[in-house]
Design an enzyme around this catalytic site. Structure first.
Site, mmCIF file in Angstrom:
data_model
loop_
_atom_site.group_PDB
_atom_site.id
_atom_site.type_symbol
_atom_site.label_atom_id
_atom_site.label_comp_id
_atom_site.label_asym_id
_atom_site.label_seq_id
_atom_site.Cartn_x
_atom_site.Cartn_y
_atom_site.Cartn_z
ATOM 1 N N ASN A 242 102.668 112.274 50.038
ATOM 2 C CA ASN A 242 102.369 113.678 50.340
ATOM 3 C C ASN A 242 102.641 114.049 51.795
ATOM 4 O OD1 ASN A 242 101.551 113.975 47.729
ATOM 5 N ND2 ASN A 242 99.420 114.480 48.176
ATOM 6 N N TYR B 22 80.980 120.198 51.213
ATOM 7 C CA TYR B 22 81.670 119.200 50.373
ATOM 8 C C TYR B 22 80.789 117.987 50.072
ATOM 9 C CZ TYR B 22 85.845 121.799 51.955
ATOM 10 O OH TYR B 22 86.768 122.769 52.263
ATOM 11 N N ARG C 177 99.036 108.588 46.067
ATOM 12 C CA ARG C 177 99.789 109.800 46.433
ATOM 13 C C ARG C 177 99.737 110.106 47.937
ATOM 14 N NH1 ARG C 177 97.460 113.625 41.512
ATOM 15 N NH2 ARG C 177 99.055 113.050 40.003
ATOM 16 N N LEU D 244 98.720 123.506 48.147
ATOM 17 C CA LEU D 244 99.559 123.197 46.975
ATOM 18 C C LEU D 244 99.219 124.130 45.811
ATOM 19 C CD1 LEU D 244 98.963 119.313 47.084
ATOM 20 C CD2 LEU D 244 100.792 120.615 48.216
HETATM 21 N N1 LIG Z 1 88.036 126.837 53.881
HETATM 22 C C1 LIG Z 1 87.923 126.972 52.582
HETATM 23 O O1 LIG Z 1 87.265 127.890 52.071
HETATM 24 C C2 LIG Z 1 88.600 125.985 51.682
HETATM 25 C C3 LIG Z 1 88.677 126.224 50.302
HETATM 26 C C4 LIG Z 1 89.336 125.281 49.508
HETATM 27 C C5 LIG Z 1 89.902 124.158 50.093
HETATM 28 N N2 LIG Z 1 89.792 123.933 51.435
HETATM 29 C C6 LIG Z 1 90.374 122.739 52.089
HETATM 30 O O2 LIG Z 1 91.738 122.637 51.716
HETATM 31 C C7 LIG Z 1 91.973 121.335 51.142
HETATM 32 C C8 LIG Z 1 93.099 121.386 50.146
HETATM 33 O O3 LIG Z 1 92.873 122.377 49.159
HETATM 34 P P1 LIG Z 1 92.497 122.054 47.653
HETATM 35 O O4 LIG Z 1 91.762 120.770 47.575
HETATM 36 O O5 LIG Z 1 91.827 123.259 47.127
HETATM 37 O O6 LIG Z 1 93.858 121.973 46.867
HETATM 38 P P2 LIG Z 1 95.397 121.517 47.106
HETATM 39 O O7 LIG Z 1 95.524 120.627 48.267
HETATM 40 O O8 LIG Z 1 96.219 122.752 47.041
HETATM 41 O O9 LIG Z 1 95.682 120.719 45.775
HETATM 42 C C9 LIG Z 1 94.960 119.571 45.414
HETATM 43 C C10 LIG Z 1 95.355 119.210 43.981
HETATM 44 O O10 LIG Z 1 96.740 118.797 43.972
HETATM 45 C C11 LIG Z 1 96.801 117.517 43.349
HETATM 46 N N3 LIG Z 1 97.855 116.725 44.000
HETATM 47 C C12 LIG Z 1 97.882 116.333 45.286
HETATM 48 N N4 LIG Z 1 98.991 115.597 45.520
HETATM 49 C C13 LIG Z 1 99.671 115.524 44.339
HETATM 50 C C14 LIG Z 1 100.880 114.888 43.946
HETATM 51 N N5 LIG Z 1 101.603 114.190 44.806
HETATM 52 N N6 LIG Z 1 101.274 115.024 42.665
HETATM 53 C C15 LIG Z 1 100.543 115.749 41.775
HETATM 54 N N7 LIG Z 1 99.382 116.371 42.097
HETATM 55 C C16 LIG Z 1 98.947 116.254 43.373
HETATM 56 C C17 LIG Z 1 95.451 116.885 43.545
HETATM 57 O O11 LIG Z 1 95.205 115.949 42.523
HETATM 58 P P3 LIG Z 1 94.443 114.533 42.785
HETATM 59 O O12 LIG Z 1 93.353 114.787 43.768
HETATM 60 O O13 LIG Z 1 93.921 114.210 41.409
HETATM 61 O O14 LIG Z 1 95.460 113.566 43.266
HETATM 62 C C18 LIG Z 1 94.523 118.095 43.427
HETATM 63 O O15 LIG Z 1 94.267 118.396 42.078
HETATM 64 C C19 LIG Z 1 90.604 120.979 50.565
HETATM 65 O O16 LIG Z 1 90.491 119.626 50.240
HETATM 66 C C20 LIG Z 1 89.712 121.440 51.670
HETATM 67 O O17 LIG Z 1 89.709 120.500 52.722
HETATM 68 C C21 LIG Z 1 89.161 124.846 52.232
#
Ligand SMILES: NC(=O)c1ccc[n+]([C@@H]2O[C@H](COP(=O)([O-])OP(=O)(O)OC[C@H]3O[C@@H](n4cnc5c(N)ncnc54)[C@H](OP(=O)(O)O)[C@@H]3O)[C@@H](O)[C@H]2O)c1
Length: 279
Positions: free
Chosen positions: A247, A57, A243, A197
């Site tokens: 959340n 990251y 947010r 999410l």
């Molecule tokens: N191990 C792995 O291979 C792997 C892969 C992917 C992710 N991860 C981990 O999992 C974490 C979470 O997954 P992710 O980042 O892929 O996606 P996520 O948490 O499923 O979704 C994040 C998205 O949701 C939006 N969001 C969050 N709160 C919101 C709200 N209250 N209203 C509207 N939209 C909202 C965010 O927008 P904004 O940011 O613009 O607010 C962002 O676009 C990552 O950050 C990482 O730490 C791990």
């Protein structure tokens, strides 16, 4: 919910190695640059006590700076990071762990994960040996895996040694990962949901919207609450400071059986990220 109640009510789940981990934390993928440290400091103010980062990251220095500058005792914060697939292999992984420790500069890593099994490399067992070795130095307190399919777990565990504490996998309302969760449970490994999410794909889903209306909650809160009730560790990401608190304000309401059944019906095998067998 206020930040103090969030800290108190966020369940501390016991891992198979005895560590306690706050069930809900902040994922910081794609949170980088100047905004990262202030965002993470705001997260601590909002009641978060757990950050999920990775070498990949590019924000370990900012995560570390926020932990050091938070004013919170180090032991109140749980930091996880991950070793990228370019660093598989015993010696390379040991170097990568040292580099993560140096970038974070927070005395120790609470949880270190192998980011992807990358089975084509054929090196996740020896990489795991490096993670086990890192436990001896005191620089790493717990070790686990990410994106491991049941057969990858079986290979790792049959090689002997430490059973992973966590398996972090893609998991959200469109992708419930029943087989992976069952394999994790069978080994005493806690399931952690990434992209919990589904990056907003369910924000206008009619099933989620009806549950939102019933409880007067946001889509994010409904989905995070669903993860909590399934028993998953969960790391919703937002780069939007306003947010953060909403959340994680999920400890003052409950989904009933009808709600849980309705979300169970959304499972469509919707994998949005890479397939771990191929990546
Ligand atoms: N191990 C792995 O291979 C792997 C892969 C992917 C992710 N991860 C981990 O999992 C974490 C979470 O997954 P992710 O980042 O892929 O996606 P996520 O948490 O499923 O979704 C994040 C998205 O949701 C939006 N969001 C969050 N709160 C919101 C709200 N209250 N209203 C509207 N939209 C909202 C965010 O927008 P904004 O940011 O613009 O607010 C962002 O676009 C990552 O950050 C990482 O730490 C791990």
């Amino acid at each position: 919910m206020d930040a103090k109640s969030i800290v108190e009510l966020n369940p501390k789940v016991k891992l198979n190695n005895g560590q306690l981990i706050p069930q809900v934390g902040l994922g910081v993928y794609k949170v980088a640059g100047e905004s990262a440290e202030p965002l993470i400091l705001s997260a601590f103010e909002a009641g978060y006590r757990r950050i999920d980062t990775a070498a990949f990251y590019g924000n370990e220095p900012e995560v570390g700076a926020a932990v050091r500058n938070s004013g919170l005792p180090r032991e109140e914060i749980f930091v996880a990071t991950k070793i990228w697939k370019d660093d598989h292999g015993y010696e390379r992984a040991l170097n990568a762990i040292d580099e993560s420790l140096a970038r974070l500069d927070i005395d120790y890593i609470d949880m270190l994960l192998i980011h992807w099994p990358s089975p084509a490399l054929g090196k996740f067992v020896e990489t795991w040996a490096a993670l086990e070795k890192s436990l001896e130095s005191g620089g790493v307190r717990g070790i686990g895996v990410s994106n491991f399919q049941p057969d990858h777990l079986a290979t790792l565990i049959s090689a002997g040694g430490t059973v992973p504490a966590i398996n972090q996998v893609e998991l959200h309302p469109g992708f419930h990962q029943a087989e992976v969760r069952a394999a994790n449970d069978a080994h005493g490994i806690l399931t952690e949901a990434w992209s919990p999410l589904a990056r907003g794909r369910f924000n206008e889903d009619p099933v989620i919207e009806s549950i939102m209306a019933k409880h007067n909650r946001s889509a994010t809160q409904v989905i995070v609450r669903w993860h909590v009730q399934l028993g998953n560790l969960v790391i919703p990401k937002t780069a939007t400071a306003s947010r953060l608190q909403g959340n994680i304000s999920v400890f003052d309401f409950e989904l009933d059986e009808t709600d849980m059944d309705a979300i169970a019906g959304l499972d469509a095998g919707l994998r949005t990220g890479p397939n771990p067998d191929e990546f």
